[in-house]
Motif scaffolding. Structure first.
Motif, mmCIF file in Angstrom:
data_model
loop_
_atom_site.group_PDB
_atom_site.id
_atom_site.type_symbol
_atom_site.label_atom_id
_atom_site.label_comp_id
_atom_site.label_asym_id
_atom_site.label_seq_id
_atom_site.Cartn_x
_atom_site.Cartn_y
_atom_site.Cartn_z
ATOM 1 N N HIS A 200 -33.189 6.776 -1.327
ATOM 2 C CA HIS A 200 -34.151 7.347 -2.255
ATOM 3 C C HIS A 200 -33.608 8.651 -2.859
ATOM 4 O O HIS A 200 -33.019 9.466 -2.165
ATOM 5 N N GLY A 201 -33.821 8.813 -4.160
ATOM 6 C CA GLY A 201 -33.298 9.983 -4.857
ATOM 7 C C GLY A 201 -31.925 9.783 -5.436
ATOM 8 O O GLY A 201 -31.373 10.690 -6.042
ATOM 9 N N SER A 202 -31.359 8.578 -5.270
ATOM 10 C CA SER A 202 -30.074 8.237 -5.862
ATOM 11 C C SER A 202 -30.308 7.489 -7.167
ATOM 12 O O SER A 202 -31.193 6.625 -7.249
ATOM 13 N N VAL A 203 -29.506 7.792 -8.180
ATOM 14 C CA VAL A 203 -29.697 7.168 -9.491
ATOM 15 C C VAL A 203 -28.963 5.846 -9.636
ATOM 16 O O VAL A 203 -29.086 5.184 -10.673
ATOM 17 N N LEU A 204 -28.207 5.421 -8.627
ATOM 18 C CA LEU A 204 -27.313 4.283 -8.778
ATOM 19 C C LEU A 204 -28.008 3.022 -9.246
ATOM 20 O O LEU A 204 -27.457 2.240 -10.032
ATOM 21 N N PHE A 205 -29.211 2.783 -8.741
ATOM 22 C CA PHE A 205 -29.930 1.568 -9.094
ATOM 23 C C PHE A 205 -31.281 1.880 -9.739
ATOM 24 O O PHE A 205 -32.263 1.167 -9.515
ATOM 25 N N GLY A 206 -31.321 2.952 -10.535
ATOM 26 C CA GLY A 206 -32.465 3.163 -11.391
ATOM 27 C C GLY A 206 -33.497 4.162 -10.936
ATOM 28 O O GLY A 206 -34.502 4.364 -11.633
ATOM 29 N N MET A 207 -33.320 4.817 -9.810
ATOM 30 C CA MET A 207 -34.252 5.857 -9.392
ATOM 31 C C MET A 207 -33.975 7.164 -10.127
ATOM 32 O O MET A 207 -32.923 7.349 -10.730
ATOM 33 N N GLN A 208 -34.929 8.095 -10.021
ATOM 34 C CA GLN A 208 -34.733 9.441 -10.537
ATOM 35 C C GLN A 208 -33.941 10.266 -9.518
ATOM 36 O O GLN A 208 -34.103 10.095 -8.312
ATOM 37 N N ASP A 209 -33.092 11.141 -10.025
ATOM 38 C CA ASP A 209 -32.285 11.988 -9.151
ATOM 39 C C ASP A 209 -33.179 12.964 -8.387
ATOM 40 O O ASP A 209 -33.985 13.677 -8.989
ATOM 41 N N ARG A 210 -33.030 12.978 -7.067
ATOM 42 C CA ARG A 210 -33.781 13.875 -6.206
ATOM 43 C C ARG A 210 -32.842 14.389 -5.112
ATOM 44 O O ARG A 210 -31.836 13.752 -4.811
ATOM 45 N N PRO A 211 -33.152 15.529 -4.495
ATOM 46 C CA PRO A 211 -32.329 15.998 -3.364
ATOM 47 C C PRO A 211 -32.283 14.940 -2.263
ATOM 48 O O PRO A 211 -33.296 14.293 -1.959
ATOM 49 N N ARG A 212 -31.098 14.763 -1.661
ATOM 50 C CA ARG A 212 -30.918 13.736 -0.634
ATOM 51 C C ARG A 212 -30.340 14.364 0.632
ATOM 52 O O ARG A 212 -29.468 15.227 0.561
ATOM 53 N N VAL A 213 -30.830 13.903 1.763
ATOM 54 C CA VAL A 213 -30.329 14.381 3.046
ATOM 55 C C VAL A 213 -29.025 13.689 3.402
ATOM 56 O O VAL A 213 -28.097 14.312 3.924
ATOM 57 N N LEU A 214 -28.942 12.402 3.119
ATOM 58 C CA LEU A 214 -27.763 11.619 3.504
ATOM 59 C C LEU A 214 -26.576 11.934 2.608
ATOM 60 O O LEU A 214 -26.716 12.109 1.398
ATOM 61 N N ARG A 215 -25.386 11.969 3.216
ATOM 62 C CA ARG A 215 -24.131 12.114 2.481
ATOM 63 C C ARG A 215 -23.366 10.793 2.575
ATOM 64 O O ARG A 215 -23.438 10.091 3.563
ATOM 65 N N GLY A 216 -22.631 10.469 1.502
ATOM 66 C CA GLY A 216 -21.844 9.242 1.507
ATOM 67 C C GLY A 216 -22.629 8.022 1.081
ATOM 68 O O GLY A 216 -22.089 6.925 1.009
ATOM 69 N N LEU A 217 -23.911 8.196 0.788
ATOM 70 C CA LEU A 217 -24.769 7.088 0.384
ATOM 71 C C LEU A 217 -25.556 7.531 -0.840
ATOM 72 O O LEU A 217 -26.224 8.559 -0.838
ATOM 73 N N GLY A 218 -25.455 6.760 -1.912
ATOM 74 C CA GLY A 218 -26.124 7.126 -3.144
ATOM 75 C C GLY A 218 -25.301 8.087 -3.981
ATOM 76 O O GLY A 218 -24.188 8.475 -3.617
ATOM 77 N N THR A 338 -28.095 -4.664 -15.539
ATOM 78 C CA THR A 338 -26.729 -4.257 -15.832
ATOM 79 C C THR A 338 -26.635 -2.734 -15.804
ATOM 80 O O THR A 338 -27.634 -2.026 -15.752
ATOM 81 N N LYS A 339 -25.405 -2.217 -15.863
ATOM 82 C CA LYS A 339 -25.205 -0.769 -15.889
ATOM 83 C C LYS A 339 -25.904 -0.139 -17.085
ATOM 84 O O LYS A 339 -26.535 0.920 -16.960
ATOM 85 N N ALA A 340 -25.825 -0.775 -18.247
ATOM 86 C CA ALA A 340 -26.445 -0.193 -19.446
ATOM 87 C C ALA A 340 -27.947 -0.096 -19.276
ATOM 88 O O ALA A 340 -28.567 0.882 -19.703
ATOM 89 N N GLU A 341 -28.553 -1.094 -18.660
ATOM 90 C CA GLU A 341 -30.004 -1.069 -18.456
ATOM 91 C C GLU A 341 -30.405 0.015 -17.476
ATOM 92 O O GLU A 341 -31.438 0.677 -17.644
ATOM 93 N N VAL A 342 -29.589 0.242 -16.437
ATOM 94 C CA VAL A 342 -29.885 1.273 -15.452
ATOM 95 C C VAL A 342 -29.753 2.651 -16.085
ATOM 96 O O VAL A 342 -30.562 3.556 -15.851
ATOM 97 N N ALA A 343 -28.717 2.849 -16.891
ATOM 98 C CA ALA A 343 -28.449 4.157 -17.486
ATOM 99 C C ALA A 343 -29.413 4.500 -18.619
ATOM 100 O O ALA A 343 -29.560 5.668 -18.975
ATOM 101 N N ALA A 344 -30.067 3.487 -19.178
ATOM 102 C CA ALA A 344 -30.957 3.733 -20.324
ATOM 103 C C ALA A 344 -32.163 4.567 -19.947
ATOM 104 O O ALA A 344 -32.653 4.495 -18.836
#
Length: 344
Positions: A200-218, A338-344
């Protein structure tokens, strides 16, 4: 009398970058790397050396907050190359000491960018250093096609040791491992199910960027090496679930791993339960030593709200990344974007 073989530091790199295959009690096959990003670092540096992009004395510049930096430091030490790593204040002291012991220069950015967080500010600092030293080599793990290409040999090893794979499960950060492995495996089995694990908080698959506790994931940015079309489904796992699953992995399977391995383990077990006759492979990126002060530290887990009495047994099925983000707990979604749809 036993004779010592003529092993070199380069031989040691190649041994340490290769995974072991462990069949877990649940029936899942774990692909356990001592340090997965070492494979990528060596492949990228050696490709650059072979193609004249690096010459003796060429400085290597890269941004990293994790194990890719350690892999680069090990490779550059063996190859005799100067190295500067741009990172952020989250880097722990013991990890920084290890990098510096290997000869790396550490450049720490102090503030996150307004958009893209520390990931963006590190990239901006890297460009400054690059402009000051135009002959330097930048591996660019997020965009360099040699990142996913490095995993072709591991895909061949999986086929050799495991055979047919029905489901490949693993965490996504730079995109290299899951996209490279899936491409390699699909050369011989086009029906492979590829399950990406994000947080959660990772933009890779369409979420909004948020502070994340985990490193190496997202990630706070979408790297060019993330091939969205490679994935058939996505699971989002929060920090408490990933760290609890990592500790369970140690207790139940005696595997001392990092939190991305725990997240992969959690999702792979669920996939196996739903497909008991299929072969499920979980990618596990690194060992647990680096996480003794975090994942394996009760005080740190309490401070970061990462204590769970029990893990969920099933993810919640959602229809959008926004729904998963609002939910905030383990969730899953069929992936067709697709990547374009996620980035839009």
């Amino acid at each position: 009398m036993t004779q010592l073989s003529g092993r070199t530091p380069d031989d040691a790199l190649r041994v340490y970058e290769l995974p072991q295959f462990v069949r877990l009690r649940s029936g899942v096959v774990a692909v356990c790397f001592p340090l997965m990003k070492l494979l990528v670092a060596r492949h990228i540096i050696d490709h650059a050396l072979a193609n004249g992009m690096i010459r003796p004395g060429t400085r290597v510049l890269e941004t990293t907050s994790g194990t890719f930096g350690l892999g680069l430091a090990q490779v550059c030490a063996v190859r005799g190359l100067p190295l500067t790593l741009v990172t952020d204040p989250v880097v722990d002291e013991s990890f920084r000491n290890k990098l510096e012991a290997l000869g790396a220069d550490i450049d720490i950015v102090e503030h996150p960018a307004a958009e893209g967080g520390y990931q963006r500010s590190r990239l901006d600092r890297l460009e400054q250093l690059r402009s000051n030293e135009p002959d330097a080599f930048v591996p660019e793990q997020y965009a360099n096609p040699q990142n996913p290409a490095a995993y072709g040999s591991v895909a061949d090893l999986i086929t050799e040791h495991v055979g047919r794979v029905d489901h490949l499960v693993g965490c996504v950060g730079s995109g290299g491992s899951m996209c490279g492995l899936s491409a390699g495996l699909r050369r011989s089995q086009s029906t492979l199910d590829v399950v990406g694990v994000d947080t959660h908080g990772s933009v890779l698959f369409g979420m909004q960027d948020r502070p994340r506790v985990l490193r190496g994931l997202g990630n706070s940015l979408i790297p060019p090496n993330v091939a969205h079309e490679a994935f058939t489904s996505v699971h989002w796992v929060n920090a408490a679930e990933a760290t609890t699953a990592t500790r369970r992995l140690l207790r139940e399977e005696a595997l001392f791993r990092g939190p991305t391995s725990g997240a992969s383990y959690l999702v792979a077990q669920w996939v196996k339960q739903r497909n008991p006759d299929d072969t499920v492979v979980a990618v596990m990126a690194d060992e647990g030593e680096r996480y003794l002060d975090t994942v394996y530290n009760p005080g740190w887990r309490r401070e970061h709200d990462c204590v769970l009495k029990q893990l969920p047994t099933d993810p919640v099925a959602v229809t959008s990344p926004a729904e998963a983000q609002e939910l905030g707990t383990w969730s899953r979604m069929k992936w067709v974007s697709t990547k374009a749809e996620v980035a839009a």
